[in-house]
Design an enzyme around this catalytic site. Structure first.
Site, short mmCIF file in Angstrom:
data_model
loop_
_atom_site.label_atom_id
_atom_site.label_comp_id
_atom_site.label_asym_id
_atom_site.label_seq_id
_atom_site.Cartn_x
_atom_site.Cartn_y
_atom_site.Cartn_z
N CYS A 152 -24.68 -1.37 -43.34
CA CYS A 152 -24.28 -3.14 -43.50
C CYS A 152 -24.85 -3.27 -43.13
O CYS A 152 -24.44 -3.41 -41.60
CB CYS A 152 -22.21 -3.31 -43.62
SG CYS A 152 -21.53 -5.04 -43.32
N CYS A 194 -22.86 -7.16 -41.32
CA CYS A 194 -22.49 -6.87 -40.28
C CYS A 194 -22.39 -6.55 -38.95
O CYS A 194 -22.67 -6.84 -37.77
CB CYS A 194 -21.10 -4.99 -40.66
SG CYS A 194 -20.55 -5.23 -42.27
N ASP A 195 -23.88 -5.32 -39.08
CA ASP A 195 -24.31 -5.02 -37.94
C ASP A 195 -26.23 -5.50 -37.50
O ASP A 195 -26.12 -6.07 -36.48
CB ASP A 195 -24.59 -3.51 -37.89
CG ASP A 195 -22.88 -2.92 -37.82
OD1 ASP A 195 -22.18 -3.94 -38.11
OD2 ASP A 195 -22.92 -1.57 -39.29
#
Length: 328
Positions: free
Chosen positions: A141, A144-145
């Site tokens: 992701c 996300c990261d």
């Protein structure tokens, strides 16, 4: 065991649904799963290291810590949590029937309203070295990261050839020094506009006909990946600090045995603006019905919707029972 509401799934969607249902005195039961889909209770959130975009945590929080807090909040308001996996359901009549793993020959659990919040599992290639460097330079992701300090101003590689790969690679250019896209074929599967945007970006290099076959590092974090030419078999190392899979997700709906309507890729369909599925009394929340956003905060929001929809549905059932002179 009969319950007014059963929630299947333990990510942000499931626990938010549980919190709202419990505070409405619906006494929900939440099945959090035991390594369902190969992922620990809490779902994909547990595979994320630092979460910096969930409101209320200005200093960030790890995925596992956020999962623990959601669980604590659910139980605080009276949610009963079962650390078991539901493997079979019967939605053909009320009450709905659910069977636990390794107990399909026993009496099922039953409920009046069912909330499905089982999420979607990111596809991974399980290349050599992945087990060692997952969450230590490897992710599924980018949104996300990608902003994590580990990846800032460093070269990164994205695996995939579709719209997701092009979109995530373009997103990562905000943080990375350079982004490579490893495409196993010699053309993108992505739409023309997404493919052109990625291919023409000054910070993106497309590696055509290329497989990433090994993750390498210093024992602590990822430092290189091994590339294999799909046509010649030649191998070489590429220095990168991050590897991102962008090869799709699999919605966790196998246990439903096709009893709920899905789109062509298996995601549950809901009535627009609601969490209602095609079966009255069954609601879907989180990534199991969302293939576009796939964020913890959007999952939590849809969990709230599902709980409110379920509460209204139960009120309707009670009114119908009173009108017919029977008791729910």
């Amino acid at each position: 065991m009969h319950s007014k509401v059963i929630i299947v799934g333990s990510g942000p969607a499931g626990h938010t649904a549980a919190i709202y249902s419990a505070r409405a005195n619906l006494e929900p039961v939440l099945f959090e799963g035991m390594m369902a889909g190969g992922v620990a209770p809490g779902g994909q959130l547990t595979t994320t290291t630092e979460v910096e975009n969930f409101p209320g945590f200005p200093e960030g929080i790890t995925g596992s810590e956020l999962t623990d807090k959601l669980r604590e909040q659910s139980t605080r308001f009276g949610t009963k949590i079962e650390t078991e996996t539901i493997t079979k359901v019967d939605l053909s009549s009320r009450p709905f029937k659910l069977w636990r793993e390794d107990a399909e020959d026993q009496e099922p659990d039953t409920c009046d309203a069912l909330i499905v919040a089982t999420g979607a599992t990111a596809k991974r290639l399980h290349i050599k070295g992945e087990e060692e460097y997952w969450q230590r330079g490897m992710s599924a992701c980018a949104v996300c990261d990608g902003a994590a300090p580990l990846f800032r101003n460093k070269p990164l590689v994205v695996i995939g050839g579709g719209d997701s790969a092009c979109e995530e690679a373009t997103f990562l250019t905000k943080y990375a020094s350079h982004v490579y896209i490893a495409v196993r074929r010699d053309v993108f599967r992505a739409s023309n506009i997404m493919a052109k945007r990625a291919a023409n970006h000054p910070k993106i290099t497309v590696l055509w006909s290329t497989h990433v076959t090994e993750a390498k590092g210093n024992g602590k974090v990822l430092t290189h990946v091994e590339l294999t030419d799909a046509k010649t078999g030649a191998k070489k190392d590429l220095e990168v600090s991050g590897l991102f899979y962008a090869i799709g997700h699999t919605p966790n709906t196998a246990f439903l045995s096709g009893q709920l309507e899905t789109d062509e890729t298996g995601y549950l369909l809901v009535q627009p603006g609601t969490s209602k599925t095609n079966v009255r009394g069954v609601f879907a929340a989180g990534d199991v019905q969302d293939k576009h956003y796939r964020q913890a905060i959007t999952a939590a929001g849809s969990g709230c919707m599902a709980a409110l929809d379920a509460e209204k549905y139960l009120e309707e059932l009670e009114a119908e029972a009173q009108e017919s002179g029977s008791k729910l």
